[in-house]
Scaffold this active site. Structure first.
Site, short mmCIF file in Angstrom:
data_model
loop_
_atom_site.label_atom_id
_atom_site.label_comp_id
_atom_site.label_asym_id
_atom_site.label_seq_id
_atom_site.Cartn_x
_atom_site.Cartn_y
_atom_site.Cartn_z
N SER A 144 1.26 -1.40 -0.17
CA SER A 144 0.10 0.05 -0.06
C SER A 144 1.08 1.18 0.18
O SER A 144 1.72 1.18 0.32
CB SER A 144 -1.41 0.35 0.75
OG SER A 144 -1.34 1.28 1.36
N SER A 145 0.47 2.40 -0.67
CA SER A 145 1.44 4.01 -1.00
C SER A 145 0.90 3.86 0.84
O SER A 145 1.47 5.32 0.54
CB SER A 145 0.53 4.49 -1.93
OG SER A 145 -0.86 4.53 -1.49
N CYS A 146 -0.02 3.83 1.90
CA CYS A 146 0.20 4.87 2.91
C CYS A 146 1.75 3.99 3.68
O CYS A 146 1.77 4.89 4.70
CB CYS A 146 -0.70 3.77 3.77
SG CYS A 146 -0.45 2.38 4.43
N TYR A 181 -1.82 0.29 10.13
CA TYR A 181 -1.73 -0.90 8.49
C TYR A 181 -0.53 -0.77 8.06
O TYR A 181 0.03 -1.50 7.29
CB TYR A 181 -3.42 -0.19 7.95
CG TYR A 181 -2.77 -0.82 6.64
CD1 TYR A 181 -3.53 -2.16 6.31
CD2 TYR A 181 -2.88 0.05 5.38
CE1 TYR A 181 -3.93 -2.67 5.30
CE2 TYR A 181 -3.42 -0.93 3.88
CZ TYR A 181 -3.91 -1.92 3.61
OH TYR A 181 -4.00 -2.90 2.85
N LYS A 189 1.86 -3.68 6.21
CA LYS A 189 2.33 -3.41 5.33
C LYS A 189 4.20 -3.67 4.67
O LYS A 189 4.63 -4.06 3.71
CB LYS A 189 1.65 -2.69 3.80
CG LYS A 189 0.13 -2.61 4.48
CD LYS A 189 -0.15 -4.48 3.11
CE LYS A 189 -1.28 -4.60 3.24
NZ LYS A 189 -1.82 -5.72 2.53
N HIS A 227 -12.88 3.03 1.45
CA HIS A 227 -12.35 4.47 0.61
C HIS A 227 -13.00 5.81 -0.18
O HIS A 227 -14.67 5.23 0.28
CB HIS A 227 -11.35 3.82 0.14
CG HIS A 227 -9.95 3.01 0.92
ND1 HIS A 227 -10.26 1.35 0.47
CD2 HIS A 227 -9.16 3.44 1.51
CE1 HIS A 227 -9.42 1.17 1.52
NE2 HIS A 227 -8.61 2.00 1.96
#
Length: 309
Positions: free
Chosen positions: A103-105, A132, A136, A176
């Protein structure tokens, strides 16, 4: 080739199974009742019994800002355990190839945009989804370590931007932004409301990709999973829009004529999160679905399969 797909009942997993390229493979997509990814022994036994040639780890506990802030413990623990169990047990079972969906988070909240893969772990994470993100990052690093210590293994991590599309969740408490906005604006239109609220000033920028494009990227990577395929690749559009622009795009598709009101007391997360997808171009992939086309298809799915449930 036999593929074990985790998260097969989720948005990404279902789109992967419906992609035309899926017919070329034997895809095992066990539901949680058949395989509990939080149970390490169960995962180990499944790997040994089924002997997949490749694992796609798409499972995860996901949600928007509200969900992440409400249960950071669950998002950290469940996603960490799932990632470690799936990837490490695949390694121990002799699986040579793995695609881990991250994930880009994972990127630092203050990192310079566009976000490049080498910026991961160079700064503080965004607090609203830190649990989260940490999970990841753990799965990503594990995949990299395995590929480093064993040259016969190719454990690739793909870092998609925000996703939306068919089989998305439309519950505002768990979804989202785009599916939540679709439901909010649809209900506002049906109720004859004159205005819809937007969290914050609406000027934060986000990159949203239609999920079917991610599915096409995964199968492209599988086709070209050779020694020179990068182990870590962003997957996105290379362009972003403001929250206000997404609201207007959804309103245009739905036909909502009302106004937008900004609630400046609400959190907005990172001000921008645009990823650099240059590296994934090396496998010959590029996203093809326009924002309007993606919203139209997602809204039609919402009308047909969600509100009529």
């Amino acid at each position: 080739m036999r593929i074990l797909l985790t998260g097969g009942s989720g948005m990404v997993g279902r789109n992967l199974q419906e992609h035309p390229a899926a017919d070329k493979f034997e895809i095992l997509a066990p539901r949680s009742q058949e395989l509990d990814l939080l149970d390490r022994k169960a995962v180990s036994s499944y790997m040994e019994e089924k002997k997949p040639d490749l694992v796609i780890h798409a499972a995860g506990r996901v949600g928007g800002i509200q969900a992440n802030m409400a249960d950071p413990v669950g998002f950290l623990v469940d996603n960490s355990l799932m990632g470690i169990h799936v990837i490490n047990e695949a390694y121990k079972a002799g699986v040579e190839k793995c695609i881990n969906l991250a994930s880009s988070c994972m990127y630092p909240r203050s990192a310079t945009n566009p976000l490049s893969e080498d910026q991961i772990l160079t700064g503080e994470l965004e607090p609203t989804n830190e649990g989260y993100a940490l999970a990841k990052i753990t799965a990503t690093r594990l995949s990299q370590y395995i590929s480093k210590v064993d040259s016969t293994r190719k454990y690739v991590t793909l870092v998609p931007c925000n996703l939306y599309g068919k089989y998305d969740k439309f519950d505002p408490a768990h979804s989202h932004m785009i599916p939540a906005v679709i439901r909010k604006i649809h209900e506002a239109k049906m109720a004859g409301l004159s205005a819809v609220d937007i969290w914050g000033d609406g000027e934060a920028r986000r990159e949203f990709m239609f999920v079917a494009d991610l599915a096409s990227c995964v199968f492209k990577v599988i086709e070209q999973m050779r020694a020179d395929v990068p182990l870590l690749m962003n997957v996105g559009l290379g362009k972003d829009h403001t929250i206000n622009e997404y609201y207007r795009a959804v309103a245009d598709v739905i036909g909502f004529q009302g106004e937008f009101e900004h609630d400046l007391t609400k959190p907005v997360g990172m001000r921008q999160k645009l990823i650099d997808s240059t590296r994934v171009g090396s496998v010959g992939w590029q996203a093809k679905t326009s924002l309007r086309e993606g919203i139209e298809q997602t809204y039609q799915y919402f009308l047909k399969d969600v509100i009529n449930e």
